[in-house]
Write an enzyme that holds these catalytic residues in place. Sequence first.
Site: not given
Ligand SMILES: [Zn+2]
Length: 244
Positions: A24-26, A89, A136, A146
């Site tokens: 994921h990215y935040t 993340e 994600h 993301d």
């Molecule tokens: Zn995510």
Amino acid sequence: MQIEDAPSPNFDDRKHPVTLLVLHYTGMESGDAALARMRDPEAKVSAHYMVWEDGRIVRLVAENDRAWHAGVSRWQGLEDLNSRSIGIEIVNGGHDYPAPGGGLPPYPDAQISAVIALAREIMAHHDIPPTGLVAHSDIAPARKIDPGEHFPWQRLAKAGLGLWPQPETGASCVWSGGDTSRLNTQLAAIGYDLADIPAALRAFQRRWMPAAITGFADADTLRRLAQIAGAYTSAAGGSSSPQA
Ligand SMILES: [Zn+2]
């Protein structure tokens, strides 16, 4: 590899063994804001790890526990992906917090090196196959984008994590025209949920041909789709992929 602990209360018990690693990215204004949110019991979200821009790694949830990062998602026909995955993340503002000049904020080298080291350990420890490394956006294509089309999947594959067949170009590329009849089968062979085909195509493009995220099954997309589906099918069949 040094890991700091910043425990989150947002977890419960796994119901399935781990077979996936979800990146994921935040997507927030800062890593501090993302960390605070994932430790807030009201937010009801978390991940096992967060990786800062400078490569520092924080553990929020033990790998044995079920962190809350995947949300409603499906992959390879499976649900409750929080029970089946480890979630990382990666601190990056993403589409909502672009870089000063516009465009997506880059992933610094030190950060990606740390993600690679961490992912390598997780995938080895849980015996996660190359096809189990997912975005994600792959597992929730109608809701999530993301870690973004700027995430360097190719660099991870060069480090032995996940698949990245080189796109076929030029004379070696044989294409017979717009055959969409196998579109669904090929998307499903990779793992994509077919509930929303344009969304699944956009997720596919974001991951495998990030220069053109259209949601349309044009000739380039169908060609790349056949190639990636083939790589996933042979990886699942246990034969080694020559381009992995
Ligand atoms: Zn995510």
